[in-house]
Scaffold this active site. Structure first.
Site, PDB file in Angstrom:
ATOM      1  N   CYS A  88       0.814  -1.225   0.000  1.00 16.90           N
ATOM      2  CA  CYS A  88       0.000   0.000   0.000  1.00 16.90           C
ATOM      3  C   CYS A  88       0.840   1.263   0.000  1.00 16.90           C
ATOM      4  O   CYS A  88       0.294   2.362  -0.116  1.00 16.90           O
ATOM      5  CB  CYS A  88      -0.941   0.005   1.203  1.00 16.90           C
ATOM      6  SG  CYS A  88      -1.890  -1.520   1.298  1.00 16.90           S
ATOM      7  N   HIS A 346      -9.439   2.814  -0.722  1.00 19.46           N
ATOM      8  CA  HIS A 346      -8.011   2.580  -0.859  1.00 19.46           C
ATOM      9  C   HIS A 346      -7.646   1.895  -2.171  1.00 19.46           C
ATOM     10  O   HIS A 346      -7.413   0.685  -2.212  1.00 19.46           O
ATOM     11  CB  HIS A 346      -7.548   1.755   0.349  1.00 19.46           C
ATOM     12  CG  HIS A 346      -6.066   1.536   0.416  1.00 19.46           C
ATOM     13  ND1 HIS A 346      -5.147   2.411  -0.096  1.00 19.46           N
ATOM     14  CD2 HIS A 346      -5.348   0.513   0.948  1.00 19.46           C
ATOM     15  CE1 HIS A 346      -3.934   1.942   0.120  1.00 19.46           C
ATOM     16  NE2 HIS A 346      -4.026   0.794   0.743  1.00 19.46           N
TER      17      HIS A 346
END
Lengths: 402, 484, 113
Positions: A88, A346
């Site tokens: 991420c 996200h």
């Protein structure tokens, strides 16, 4: 002795598409949306870009591997393009490649662009890798989800600091509530609605003790940045531009998960990356000198312990700061001023760049209803992996010469 | 003197109330009420005949020097692999020395006693010093009939040797009769059963007395000298009749129907261990099986039984129980119910056999490393020590974690991860003495968990690759509750 | 402005879907459960989590604001009625209440505030 890249790189343009369940758009179309905005913002032509870094974590469910999908989609002029992935933290990783290239003088004007298209899989959520998680890992590592792996911070933090579950749940709810209040003012966010603390507490548990509002969700999105060296920026006539003050990365080395020294209550890497970033940027008292932050709020507990790892709240002191409203929009150090992952979702490759985008807008006074008064330094924290093994990046940007 | 030197057993914690089966299916099969007494032990979704065999074997070896084991014989009719040595997997799970004989005994419900006889022969011949014999079965039956009511899951082990014998082997008598009370073809999942009355009248009723009388005649022992007669039989009433006919009515061992159910190849050994745990020196016990004939063995308990280090055995396993009323849960665990698992569950499941072999000790045996420079235990064993103050290269020796106790450092109950029994519990285990790992938790509920809670490690099924027919195993932590 | 759970429950609306980025929940009903001479406030809801990062799930759940000291006895907040409650602290009390709730309602989980 390396001293970093403080005030050597200028951010001359940024773009960010509307995040959400973009059934209408492919990964390619999301990238072009962000790219067009950045080109207009920078007032340059596409062919002036001479190197690009492309962040995407799960290309197998959208564009496929290598950096070719980026080069082809954006019709870049046969320049070097590198695909990067660091879970991420991939978005910040792309930014790192681009900034180092221009700081080193290897590139004139570089692009960092991240994208993730997660909604073409036919189900909600990230793909379950199964045996593709790693040939050895598949044979023994527990099948954890992101909420489950981060949720474990909570009982460990509570045990370490003698906090009871209820107190921690209440603090976590405040963390989320303030982000939702901010996101309500952001036209590019996926979820744009304020939510009260009590509404958050009445939600079901997803991974004990994280509830529905403690967790971010999946989203499609893309964001990008165009950078050049400070000298080149001045030559090109940019005035009052944003420059990079610090960019640091720290990765786990197995100590957390294999050595008895870690208590599962914080991020070893974030603390290190932050220290290095403050040193690089010349920040002595981050609590006073940092004006605003975007942290990796995949889960509210992550954000809470990150306040301490960034050395803004003292160890064991995050809950008090949260309950005092210190991190609210009208508090001492506004955090998640754009709404954060809680409101944007996200899209993995894009998130790190979306964080920088908000800091950039704020510095230029272009954040609309969310505008803070006179921000000086903006910090982003972009984390990939799990509490016990992760990649943590900390970036600090501000107006050049300030 | 050759005989039994130790024993062990394992019965799954979950005990399905038989009345729950009747409540769910009695409308369809009213006859099942006849056998709806008590509870049957049923495997958790992550257990099978192999994992139970490992648990019983570890119980049997508890407190003893496992380096003395020369052979592992595993008897079962429900082993996960038709061709991959299952007993060899037990060897790996227990991290025994590789210089052992490992053999699977299969094909009949008397596979357990068959393995036992082979072990006794080997030790008596002087060729083996100590042989671990384990029998285990996870019984499969279609829903809503008598066999589902009768069956239970379990495993039992006996160590055979010539040192510190706790029950001396006095002789055996076997018959092989192609009496097909039931059969299961190699490519079929369920047994095919003939008429119960015929099984009772022509099977148990003939064959059990035949072997027991044969055993008594061969060993010159009278029935009056026997303390307990152990034989499996689905029909409790028939057991009483047989007892009367053989002149040992009050000595017939309980078949554990109300507390466990009939565990197939394991059952004669499981019942026998149950009796052995209450036996006194001098007691003579008969152990007989039933499955296309019968093997009957005579043992005499010695004084040494008092010195055997404590272990669970059948009694300890029976006491560790968790009542279960949810029949549909059992159906799902046994794959008798087709449920939607969602697209996200369509994950690849290939097993890299090269990795499985290269890391066999780690994966099957939970063997990690201990740094010879700084003394830090660590999992997994690695080329560079994990201690940040050491980081020595190539410095680690093998270090076993399987028998280590530990405690919970962090935990969660995850409603999202693909699971047959949500929420999925997992967390970090910190081992006493050093070392830690992320682990799945099993046999627990999220409401019971807390930081600092003790855990023990157990080998369980990790995944089943149905496409290729592979079963993958790894170790999980069992949080210790007041019950456990 | 510090919001505290201490001593009060704002009655969240029944039957109204509340959406988060990962899914939604709807509160179904409130129960005033008599236990050992006291009244316990139990709230039931169901949730569908269809946009979380790691899969799709859902559940019927309960949470227990606590023993009821006064029903709707406080000043309204956010336009909603407010009751005085006292958290259920003891593990054995929590177990008793959980058993009572599970005896009459199908729930996957129960949380004590």
């Amino acid at each position: 002795m390396a001293t970093g890249i403080k005030d050597r790189v200028a951010v001359i343009g940024m773009g960010c598409c509307r995040f959400g369940e973009r059934w209408d758009a492919s990964a390619e179309q999301l990238m072009v949306e962000a790219f067009e905005e950045a080109l207009k913002d920078a007032k340059i032509e596409k062919n002036q870009i001479d190197a690009a870094w492309f962040a995407t974590c799960m290309p197998e469910i959208h564009m496929g591997q290598s950096a070719l999908p980026c080069s082809i989609t954006l019709r870049l002029p046969n320049i070097p393009v590198t695909r990067v992935e660091n879970y991420c933290a991939s978005g910040t990783e792309a930014f790192r490649g681009a900034t180092y290239a221009v700081a080193a003088g290897a590139s004139d004007i570089a692009l960092a662009i991240g994208v993730e298209k997660l909604k073409d899989t036919g189900y909600g959520g990230l793909p379950n890798p199964g045996s593709n998680a790693g040939s050895q890992r598949w044979l023994w590592s527990p099948a954890m989800t992101a909420p489950g792996s981060f949720a474990q911070l909570a009982p460990a933090y509570a045990a370490k600091h003698g906090v009871d579950r209820k107190e921690l749940k209440l603090a976590m709810a405040h963390v989320s509530a303030k982000s939702h209040a901010n996101g309500a003012k952001n036209p590019k966010a996926h979820l744009r609605r304020a939510v009260s603390v009590d509404t958050i507490l009445a939600a079901p548990i997803i991974a004990e003790p994280l509830g529905l509002f403690d967790c971010c969700g999946v989203s499609d999105g893309s964001a990008c940045a165009i950078v050049t060296s400070v000298e080149r920026a001045k030559d090109m006539g940019y005035k009052d531009f944003v420059s990079v003050k610090a960019l640091q990365l720290s990765l786990s080395n197995g100590t957390e998960v294999g050595h008895d020294s870690w208590d599962f209550d914080h991020f070893v890497t974030t603390e290190i990356a932050a220290k290095r970033a403050y040193q690089e940027a010349g920040v002595k008292n981050p609590r006073k000198e940092i004006s605003m932050m975007e942290v990796h709020d995949c889960f509210s507990i992550t954000e809470l312990v990150t306040y301490e790892d960034l050395q803004i709240s003292p160890r064991g002191g995050a809950i008090k700061d949260v309950m005092d409203g210190f991190y609210n929009a009208d508090g001492g150090l506004p955090c998640q001023i754009d709404g954060g992952l809680k409101c944007f979702g996200h899209p993995i490759g894009a998130s790190g760049l979306r964080m920088l985008y908000e800091m950039y807008l704020q510095l230029h006074g272009r954040a609309g209803d969310r505008q803070l008064k006179d921000p000086k330094l903006g910090l982003t924290h972009n984390l990939g992996g799990m509490p016990f093994m992760n990649v943590s990046s900390v970036a600090i940007i501000g107006k050049h010469g300030v | 003197m050759v005989g039994i030197t130790s024993y062990g057993a394992y019965i799954p914690q979950q005990r399905l109330e038989r009345i729950a089966i009747f409540q769910a299916m009695g409308w369809f099969a009213p006859a099942i009420i006849q056998f709806a007494q008590g509870e049957k032990a049923v495997c958790n979704w992550d257990e099978d005949a192999f994992t139970m065999a490992v648990a019983a074997s570890r119980d049997c070896a508890a407190g003893l020097d496992k380096s003395l084991i020369d052979a592992v014989y595993l008897g079962s009719t429900t082993l996960p692999f038709a061709d991959r040595q299952n007993a060899g997997m037990v060897v790996a799970a227990m991290n025994l020395k590789p210089e052992v004989v490992s053999s699977d005994y299969t094909g009949a419900l008397k596979a357990g006693t068959g393995a036992l006889l082979a072990a006794l022969d080997a030790v008596r011949a002087g060729d083996k010093r100590s042989v671990l014999v384990t029998a285990s079965d996870r019984r499969e039956a279609k829903s809503a009939y008598l066999y589902e009511m009768w069956f239970g899951d379990g495993a039992a082990s006996l160590m055979i040797g010539s040192d510190d014998v706790i029950a001396e082997f006095k002789g055996s008598y076997s018959v092989s009769r192609d009496f097909v009370d039931h059969y299961r073809g190699a490519d079929h999942r369920y047994d095919y059963n003939w008429e119960e009355r015929w099984i009772r009248d022509q099977g148990y009723s003939q064959i059990i007395p035949e072997v027991i009388n044969g055993l008594l005649a061969k060993t010159g022992v009278k029935i009056e000298e026997i303390s307990k007669v152990v034989f499996p039989c689905l029909f409790k009433a028939e057991m009483r009749n047989l007892g009367k006919r053989m002149g040992c009515a009050e000595k017939v061992a309980d078949n554990l129907h109300e507390v466990c159910g009939e565990t197939g190849a394991a059952h004669p050994l499981l019942m026998f261990v149950n009796e052995l745990q209450a036996a006194k020196p001098g007691d003579k016990l008969i152990l007989a099986s039933f499955g296309q004939g019968s093997d009957a063995l005579l043992f005499e308990v010695t004084e040494a039984i008092k010195d055997l280090p404590p272990r669970n055995g059948t009694r300890g396993a029976l006491a560790n129980r968790k009542p279960m009323k949810n029949y549909q849960k059992y159906l799902k665990f046994r794959d008798l119910l087709t449920t939607e698992m969602g697209i996200r569950a369509e994950a690849p499941t290939q097993t890299a056999l090269t990795v499985l072999y290269r890391d066999n000790k780690m994966l099957m045996g939970l063997v990690g490393g201990k740094c010879t420079k700084c003394g830090t235990p660590q999992f997994p064993k690695s080329p560079i020590c994990v201690n940040p103050d050491c980081n020595a290269f190539h410095s680690q020796e093998d270090y076993e974690f399987a028998d280590s106790t530990g405690y919970i450092k962090a935990f969660t109950g995850d409603l999202l991860s693909v699971s047959v029994a949500p929420p999925n519990c997992y967390g970090m285990v910190q081992f006493e003495g050093g070392g830690r790992m992320m682990a799945d938790f099993t046999d627990c509920e999220v409401g019971e968990l807390s930081v600092g809670q003790p855990v023990v490690m157990t080998l369980r099924k990790r995944y089943e690759d149905r496409v290729r027919g592979f079963h993958g195993y790894f170790w999980k932590a069992i949080p210790q509750t007041a019950r456990g | 402005m510090v919001r505290s759970l201490a001593g009060r429950y704002i009655h969240r609306p029944i039957g109204e879907e509340v959406r988060a980025i990962a899914g939604s929940y709807t509160l179904e009903k409130e129960i005033r459960l008599p236990i050992a001479g006291r009244e316990v406030l139990v709230v039931l809801g169901h949730a569908f989590i269809d946009s979380s990062c790691c899969g799709v799930t859902g559940c019927r759940y309960a949470f227990v604001p606590g023993y009821l000291h006064g029903w709707h006895d406080r000043k309204r907040e956010e336009g909603l009625p407010v009751s005085t409650v006292e958290s259920v602290r003891g593990r054995s009390e929590q177990r008793t209440i959980e058993e009572a709730v599970r005896g009459r309602e199908l729930i996957h989980s129960i949380e004590f505030w």
